[in-house]
Scaffold this motif. Sequence first.
Motif, mmCIF file in Angstrom:
data_model
loop_
_atom_site.group_PDB
_atom_site.id
_atom_site.type_symbol
_atom_site.label_atom_id
_atom_site.label_comp_id
_atom_site.label_asym_id
_atom_site.label_seq_id
_atom_site.Cartn_x
_atom_site.Cartn_y
_atom_site.Cartn_z
ATOM 1 N N LYS A 1 115.252 -28.827 52.489
ATOM 2 C CA LYS A 1 116.300 -29.659 52.600
ATOM 3 C C LYS A 1 116.017 -30.712 53.868
ATOM 4 O O LYS A 1 116.089 -31.867 53.720
ATOM 5 N N ASN B 1 113.187 -33.112 53.220
ATOM 6 C CA ASN B 1 113.494 -34.337 52.386
ATOM 7 C C ASN B 1 114.409 -35.402 53.213
ATOM 8 O O ASN B 1 114.449 -36.323 52.681
ATOM 9 N N SER B 2 114.989 -34.899 54.008
ATOM 10 C CA SER B 2 116.014 -35.899 54.808
ATOM 11 C C SER B 2 115.371 -36.271 56.074
ATOM 12 O O SER B 2 115.913 -37.127 56.811
ATOM 13 N N SER B 3 114.018 -36.082 56.221
ATOM 14 C CA SER B 3 113.387 -36.563 57.457
ATOM 15 C C SER B 3 112.561 -37.944 57.172
ATOM 16 O O SER B 3 112.469 -37.996 56.191
ATOM 17 N N ASP B 4 112.072 -38.589 58.271
ATOM 18 C CA ASP B 4 111.428 -39.804 58.387
ATOM 19 C C ASP B 4 109.841 -39.442 58.542
ATOM 20 O O ASP B 4 109.189 -39.942 57.637
ATOM 21 N N ARG C 1 109.371 -43.293 56.332
ATOM 22 C CA ARG C 1 109.075 -42.986 55.023
ATOM 23 C C ARG C 1 108.324 -43.629 53.953
ATOM 24 O O ARG C 1 108.402 -44.877 54.064
#
Lengths: 185, 220
Positions: free
Chosen positions: A72, A75-78, A180
């Motif tokens: 989780k 996938n939310s990180s740059d 990203r």
Amino acid sequence: MKAYIISDHDYQSPVYEKLFSLVHDFFLSRDFQIEQKSIHKEELHFCIGCYGCWVKKPGECVIDDTMAQINKTFNSSDVVVYLSPIVFGQYSPNIKNAIDRWLPNVLPLFIPKQDGTTGHPQRYADTPKKIIIGYGDTVSPESAQLFLSIVHHRADIDAFIYSDHDDSLTASLEKIKLERIVNHS
Amino acid sequence: MKNIILLNGSPRTDGSTSKKLLHLLQERFSSDCNVAMIDAALSLTGNHSSQDYASMKKADAIIIAFPLYVYCLPGVLTEFLSGYSDYLKSEELSGKPDVYALINCGFPESRICEDAALVINRFCLEIHAAYRFSILIGSGGMLQPMQKMPFISSIWKHIYQAFDHIVSDISNHDAKTDIHIDSKMPKKLFYFIAQTSFSFTAKASGLTKEQLYRKPYLRT
């Protein structure tokens, strides 16, 4: 912007401490919000090769442990940075378990890669920039070369070896576009 | 009498292709060999790795079979071999066992297993064992379910020949080169079969085709 630093709790050493500080300070100085995960052996099961993340619960690992939170945050990180001890020229066991369990993030489809081999397309239209840094108290040139070769099978990952030369690693990180990646497959 | 250890490095307890390969190899050893199977995953989860390491320490030859996971060894095998290396720091090897690897990958190209063979080589250097050679197999996921299909049955023929090289080399040290085994199946056909297989399995789990593309961690 968020950077996620993943490391191996079971291979902490003075070299690791220096590396972690260097990477942490590098992203902090660039105004990244930093989240860190140091993986313990007991909290992460190895991938059992069940393909449940493809055919039972697509996109999620079916093993109920820390990996759900790691995926989780991943996938939310740059940017996601793995700090991996080099063991036999590859990743350490804890880091390898985390990398094996990337599988939910790709699709059960097969595509040709630019080097002529086969791969899986990404599940998401955009994914974090991934950087893997191998380290050890003493890393032979052969082990370093093998580690980089293994990582470079994936064209979307930058890989480096840390051998106590702070300036060299900082210079390498400065060359990377820290944002990203848009996937075209 | 030669002591031979067959080490299954697959994390799967049921339906493991690596384990199947080891069982088939086991049948080719003569009765004057003492052959034992160790399962890395069961050894670690069952907390009997110390006993298994003690057995490995007595081996004249160790054959490690595993599926390729992200271009190198699966995490469970990495942990098991790392533990063995630590174990040998206090229990040094008296001889120099021969080590072989049987590496199968889910993709059609056996060459992507080459780095994993080098990892086994580096493991051998670290424990002072003798790396002999590896058998690198493409299309590993199709070996069992499609063994009678023409493109796959020819792979099996080459695997059996490669097994004979291992058996002979343990006695005679007469081979030393990695062996690549690839299917001649057209890649488009491979992709079609593999993808169809996953779609059928998903359907059997009650999923629609669209659900295969779920994005549970989509960034908002």
